[in-house]
Design a protein around this motif. Sequence first.
Motif, mmCIF file in Angstrom:
data_model
loop_
_atom_site.group_PDB
_atom_site.id
_atom_site.type_symbol
_atom_site.label_atom_id
_atom_site.label_comp_id
_atom_site.label_asym_id
_atom_site.label_seq_id
_atom_site.Cartn_x
_atom_site.Cartn_y
_atom_site.Cartn_z
ATOM 1 N N TYR A 258 1.419 -1.077 0.052
ATOM 2 C CA TYR A 258 0.081 0.106 0.241
ATOM 3 C C TYR A 258 1.111 1.111 -0.237
ATOM 4 N N ASN A 259 1.888 1.063 1.161
ATOM 5 C CA ASN A 259 3.135 2.231 0.900
ATOM 6 C C ASN A 259 4.141 2.489 -0.189
ATOM 7 N N LEU A 260 3.946 1.319 -1.326
ATOM 8 C CA LEU A 260 5.388 0.898 -2.160
ATOM 9 C C LEU A 260 5.361 2.464 -2.748
ATOM 10 N N ASP A 261 4.986 2.870 -3.535
ATOM 11 C CA ASP A 261 4.848 4.603 -3.597
ATOM 12 C C ASP A 261 5.401 5.420 -3.183
ATOM 13 N N LYS A 262 5.812 5.160 -1.652
ATOM 14 C CA LYS A 262 6.246 6.227 -0.467
ATOM 15 C C LYS A 262 7.515 5.746 -0.023
ATOM 16 N N LEU A 263 7.707 4.850 -0.619
ATOM 17 C CA LEU A 263 9.025 3.880 0.151
ATOM 18 C C LEU A 263 10.007 4.250 -1.387
ATOM 19 N N LEU A 264 9.400 3.616 -2.038
ATOM 20 C CA LEU A 264 10.596 4.011 -3.356
ATOM 21 C C LEU A 264 10.549 5.807 -3.585
ATOM 22 N N GLU A 265 10.095 6.671 -3.122
ATOM 23 C CA GLU A 265 10.723 8.006 -2.781
ATOM 24 C C GLU A 265 11.424 7.837 -1.718
ATOM 25 N N ASP B 160 -0.959 5.585 11.587
ATOM 26 C CA ASP B 160 -2.006 6.495 12.796
ATOM 27 C C ASP B 160 -2.958 6.831 12.125
ATOM 28 N N ASN B 161 -3.032 6.925 10.153
ATOM 29 C CA ASN B 161 -4.498 6.849 9.471
ATOM 30 C C ASN B 161 -5.313 6.108 9.551
ATOM 31 N N VAL B 162 -4.578 4.620 10.576
ATOM 32 C CA VAL B 162 -5.567 3.990 9.920
ATOM 33 C C VAL B 162 -7.064 3.087 10.711
ATOM 34 N N THR B 163 -8.243 2.705 9.914
ATOM 35 C CA THR B 163 -9.207 3.389 11.290
ATOM 36 C C THR B 163 -10.521 2.517 11.616
ATOM 37 N N ASN B 164 -11.317 2.334 12.355
ATOM 38 C CA ASN B 164 -12.323 1.400 11.563
ATOM 39 C C ASN B 164 -13.788 1.461 11.757
ATOM 40 N N HIS C 261 -4.393 13.681 5.604
ATOM 41 C CA HIS C 261 -4.336 12.220 4.982
ATOM 42 C C HIS C 261 -5.376 11.370 4.435
ATOM 43 N N ILE C 262 -5.272 10.203 3.923
ATOM 44 C CA ILE C 262 -6.291 9.672 3.577
ATOM 45 C C ILE C 262 -6.218 8.442 4.348
#
Length: 1104
Positions: free
Chosen positions: A672-679, A695-699, A721-722
């Motif tokens: 899910y965070n692939l693009d951010k990690l590659l940057e 922090d932005n994972v919700t239920n 953030h999303i």
Amino acid sequence: MWLKPEEVLLKNALKLWLMERSNDYFVLQRRRGYREEGGGGLTGLLVGTLDSVLDSTAKVAPFRILHQTPDSQVYLSIACGANREEITKHWEWLEQNIMKTLSVFDSNEDITNFVQGKIRGLIAEEGKHSFAKEDDPEKFREALLKFEKCFGLPEQEKLVTYYSCSYWKGRVPCQGWLYLSTNFLSFYSFLLGSEIKLIISWDAVSKLEKTSNVILTESIHVCSQGENHYFSMFLHINQTYLLMEQLANYAIKRIFDKETFDNDPILDDPLQITKRLPKEETLKEVHECFLWVPFSHFNTHGKMCISENYICFASQDGNLCSVIIPLREVLAIDKTNDSSKSVIISIKGKTAFRFSEVKEFEQLVAKLRLKCGAASTQYHDISTEVPISSESVDPSDDIEVQSLICQKECSKTVNTEALMTVFHPQDLETLNSKTLKEKMKEQSWNILFTECGRGVSMFRTKKTQDLVVRGIPETLRGELWMLFSGAVNDMAANPGYYAEVVEQSLGTCNLATEEIERDLRRSLPEHPAFQSDTGISALRRVLTAYAFRNPKIGYCQAMNILTSVLLLYAKEEEAFWLLVAVCERMLPDYFNRRIIGALVDQAVFEELIRDHLPQLTEHMTDMTFFSSVSLSWFLTLFISVLPIESAVNVVDCFFYDGIKAILQLGLAILDYNLDKLLECKDDAEAVTALNRFFDNVTNKDSPLPSSVQQGSNVSDEKSSHIRVDITDLIRESNEKYGNIRCEDIYSMRCRNRLYVIQTLEETTKQNVLRVVSQDVKLSLHELDELYVIFKRELFFSYYWCLRAPVLKHHDPSLPYLEQYQIDCQQFRVLYHLLSPWAHSANRDSLALWTFRLLDENSDCLINFKEFSSAIDIMYNGSFTEKLKVLFKLHIPPAYTEVKYKDPSKGDELSKEELLYFSQLHVSKPAKEKEAESAKNSPEKGKEKVDIQAYLSQWQDELLKKEENIKDLPRMNQSQFIQFSKTLYNLFHGDPEEELLYQAIAVVTSLLLRMEEVGRKLHNPASSTEGLSGAVCASGGPSEGQTESHLEKDPSSLREEPQWSFAFEQILASLLNEPALVKFFEKPIDLKAKLENAKTSQLSSRTRK
């Protein structure tokens, strides 16, 4: 050796064999090219290569004997030999015992039958002295005898199997034979005159994997001590690899990880369904069969696994259907009379399971009926099964009744309600969208219970997994956690156990309880339940009870976080058993000092990242980043990084799918965070990106009040953030990575465990060498070689010890220096291999006294630092240092008078005698011994290492002054006699032997005269003329004369007043003799000694 008679057509063998002897009935032949001048030329080389490749000991051996009958072209091979002496012995036996008898037979057929019978009898007799059994297949028996002779391993080493394969030496394949035994991987090849012999101990293997490249389509890669070995051309490579993996992991656990070895469940099936059973269960039988699934109206194919108290079934596709049936729940077991070979098991709650196409189903029914009789007696009043009906009741009611009865007897109150029920009771009158969704979830589960049953024996299907992924309802979470984890079975098997442990652990004070008290307020501090004494007290009781139950683990950080979440949804006793299930079954070897289990799963995680996210692997220069980031994910099941309302959904999946759920979710998060990690340019940026994501994972479906939810309290800045819903994230992880199989994870765990443990062992070695190198003159390379020999000796001592299958003197929880220790017997072997004084006639006594000298804390064990200090002085010490060691060896506490039980063995001590003398100590009061033992070994008697005690001990050692020679006690009469004998023994065989004998005689005479003069000053009547005259006669005696006087007439010495010498006197006297000084100061080649020790260390244990 004698061979089972087999026909040989001599006509086809003339080009390969030469006849050496023959008579009317037997022929002795030599292999062409063997022992011929020039090696037999090209023919000899080709024949030798053929011998190595072909599968027959008879063909490999250079000599053989054939039985022949007149007028027949068919011969029988009856014996072979590796050398001329062996085959000649067989030939002479035939001439002396068989030839005379054969003349009485009338027909050739009778002669042949008689010879065959005799040879088979000889084979049976020969097998009594070998691990080759008479009923072994002939090929295996021959291979075993070849294995024993070729590698020279001890006779206790058991050959498991052998394979024909190629070993790649550089780019050249060498065809030969791979032998797999209990402790070693061995390979032998003979190719064009070049012999290759390879022996690798399983505990030295750090990498074992199947590989393929352009040259090798499929091969097995073995890495040992930094060397890579490749084997290929197997007929069944998967079978070979699986066996090698099992042997390597068995050795690694037995040697390095004995805690896991001791606790490792024998119950081990690839379907993983039995992982939900108590660890005491052992797998008894496995049957392939079909199970009728009533709500789906079809038979599913799978395996039935039977243990002492459970029947388990899992479909070939584990997610399709599985079920666990406790025998305590079984009411009846029946069989059908038709051809379906069906077994029908009826349980409480009006439920029946039909297993069809069961092989030997009649015998199985009889066995199960016997088992059920025993089980029903053991659990006569415990029920955890509920009828499949709309009026189902809580399946744990009966267990709870028993638990409450035991708890009432306990003086300590135990909470009988989940903390969430107490602090956040559901408001049934207030209905909102979240409450309605929660009710819909409950209804979905009730429908499932109606179809699949409720309780231990419910069917677990794909639909069950789908409901778990959506999140378990708050009201059912505790019950289903108990069910899916198997904790309900532990609690059923141990009614009242928790209440007893709570009472026993009440008031205990140790390192674990101190750490628990320190962390209590750090466990979900934002939750109201743990801001009150109710929650804190319950958490304290569960953690303390578990530390009491399992002192090897005691308490480990992260256990408090996990337990606090368990207490929210489960009753206190249930939370305890859930913790037991997590620590001892579901996450084995996670919560201890070395967290091997977590490190292994992190290595598995890295391997999965390389397979599924290759672009991330290419971007990250160092894969250890994932290990450092994900450690808390594995230890706390994401509870420490996710908001509590989201984390519990992860725990739901974990209890249903095990570690597979955590690995899948970890991959989904990185994806899910692939693009951010590659940057990201560095690790810090990547950590920040992941933390922001968490922090932005919700239920969005959580019914918990906003005051408890952590995800709803984020700042406005973060809310831009999303948001990611945990249910969607878990569903995505199942869709993308659900094809990861439990069998694959198990295999990766086994493979990576080798690497993880060997890495930890290498770290231990480097730390030990770094500490020891500061105190010795040995080079780092010499220390490294010495450490390897020291450690191997410890291992070899337990390879073939049936009474102690695991490594006795190894404790990885201790500081590095104390992890490996050897006893006196192991030290004696090393002393013989390494000591420059090992040629002495009394070398066993010297080894004993040296061990006693090094064993300062009198625990009959020494570590590597103590061992290397002795070796260092023997090789690099000055004349004074070596002499001081010899002096101290002959005075207490090192010296003890050795009396040999068996004079016929000379100065050799048996193992029993050696261990007995090593345990003799100068008597001390019991209290003083205990105090000294506690001071020298602060780890003993405690659950964990007391670091403060070790720091104090280390400080004392630093402040300890160098020993002053004036502080050494004086050497008395009998000790000086033995000291003189030792010097004579050390000089034996030296080129300057006679000169050294004369020098020591002069020194002895001088010392005795000095003592005589000194005593005359105090007591003129005393005299030592007897001894002095004997020593000084003829200008210095030979060795025999001096020892004869010392041994034959010691009474004359004892009649005189006792005399003694100080170390300074002996040192000063010896310094006056250049020959003695030269002897002790001449350099000795330690490198050659180490190389010789490495090669002879194993061979010293082979059969005599």
